[in-house]
Design an enzyme around this catalytic site. Structure first.
Site, short mmCIF file in Angstrom:
data_model
loop_
_atom_site.label_atom_id
_atom_site.label_comp_id
_atom_site.label_asym_id
_atom_site.label_seq_id
_atom_site.Cartn_x
_atom_site.Cartn_y
_atom_site.Cartn_z
N ASP A 68 -18.25 -81.07 103.41
CA ASP A 68 -18.79 -79.38 102.93
C ASP A 68 -18.71 -78.65 104.48
O ASP A 68 -18.92 -79.36 105.46
CB ASP A 68 -20.16 -79.53 102.38
CG ASP A 68 -20.42 -78.38 101.70
OD1 ASP A 68 -19.55 -77.54 101.23
OD2 ASP A 68 -21.65 -77.80 101.52
N GLU A 69 -18.46 -77.41 104.26
CA GLU A 69 -18.74 -76.51 105.32
C GLU A 69 -17.85 -76.74 106.42
O GLU A 69 -17.85 -76.55 107.68
CB GLU A 69 -20.10 -76.42 105.98
CG GLU A 69 -21.35 -75.89 104.99
CD GLU A 69 -21.09 -74.46 104.57
OE1 GLU A 69 -20.24 -73.75 105.34
OE2 GLU A 69 -22.00 -73.93 103.62
N PHE A 86 -20.57 -67.32 98.82
CA PHE A 86 -21.10 -67.16 97.33
C PHE A 86 -19.95 -67.21 96.34
O PHE A 86 -19.93 -66.85 95.20
CB PHE A 86 -21.51 -65.59 97.05
CG PHE A 86 -22.33 -65.19 98.37
CD1 PHE A 86 -23.84 -65.84 98.50
CD2 PHE A 86 -21.96 -64.44 99.34
CE1 PHE A 86 -24.59 -65.58 99.28
CE2 PHE A 86 -22.94 -64.08 100.43
CZ PHE A 86 -24.20 -64.59 100.33
N THR A 124 -19.49 -75.12 97.25
CA THR A 124 -20.38 -76.38 97.40
C THR A 124 -20.63 -76.90 95.95
O THR A 124 -20.71 -78.19 95.71
CB THR A 124 -21.71 -76.07 98.18
OG1 THR A 124 -21.09 -75.82 99.27
CG2 THR A 124 -22.55 -77.24 98.04
N GLY A 174 -19.12 -70.36 95.26
CA GLY A 174 -19.22 -71.55 94.35
C GLY A 174 -18.51 -72.93 94.95
O GLY A 174 -18.22 -73.84 94.12
#
Ligand code: ZN
Length: 197
Positions: free
Chosen positions: A93-94, A24, A28, A26
């Site tokens: 990402d991730e 949470f 991404t 931000g």
């Protein structure tokens, strides 16, 4: 910061950027913001994510504000090297879900002249460093740590506290499974967890 470098520069020089933080925070959204700017600059952009990350949507990297970007799902870091060949800017990402091989993958990409932007969790739900992210933070030219807001006290949060009892490292899920906490509230939550078990 992160000015899109002059493309007419005869020597293409790559580099690594890391965007890290808790859930949470931000990450991404920031990754997508940078990739969109590169796209406006007419650079060839691609985004990769691990096959494990299947929440919301299989094909798109979906941030929480639904600002989605199409992505390529890969099984491992080596596949990124294979598919990234034709791109100038590579987003991942991730990234915490890739193994430590991601470090050499990102170095290979940057060494070949690409801008590599890696977003991932820096700590797991126990507050321990997560996968390849700390290695990448040490190696990257630029590191940005973004923060969530502690849902208990409103301070800046950098921990992803798991609200369900499960010792597995990877438990996918969002609001029902994790809450962003600051250092003090995270320590309080760990104490509460010990008392309850
Ligand atoms: Zn707090």
């Amino acid at each position: 910061m992160f000015l899109e470098k002059d493309r007419n520069n005869s020597q293409r020089v790559g580099w690594i950027e890391v965007i890290c933080g808790s859930m949470f925070s931000g990450k991404t959204e920031e990754l997508i913001r940078r990739l969109n700017r590169a796209r406006i600059a007419k650079q060839k952009v691609e985004i990769f994510k691990p096959a494990i990350e299947t929440r919301f949507d299989e094909q798109n990297v979906v941030s929480h504000d639904a600002n989605s970007v199409t992505s390529t799902v890969v099984e491992n870091g080596s596949q990124i090297l294979f598919y990234a060949e034709d791109f100038e800017v590579v987003g991942i990402d991730e990234a915490q879900f890739f193994g430590e091989e991601l470090l050499s993958v990102c170095n290979d990409l940057a060494n070949s002249g690409k801008r590599v932007i890696v977003a991932g969790l820096d700590m797991d739900f126990r507050g321990k460093s997560f996968g390849p992210i700390p290695l990448l933070m040490a190696t990257a030219e630029y590191v940005t740590k973004v923060h969530a807001i502690c849902i208990r006290c409103g301070n800046l949060a950098n921990y992803s506290h798991r609200t369900v009892k499960n010792d597995k490292l990877v438990v996918l899920g969002e609001i029902e499974t994790y809450e962003p906490l600051c250092r003090r509230c995270f320590n309080d939550a760990l104490m509460e967890g010990k008392e309850n078990s």
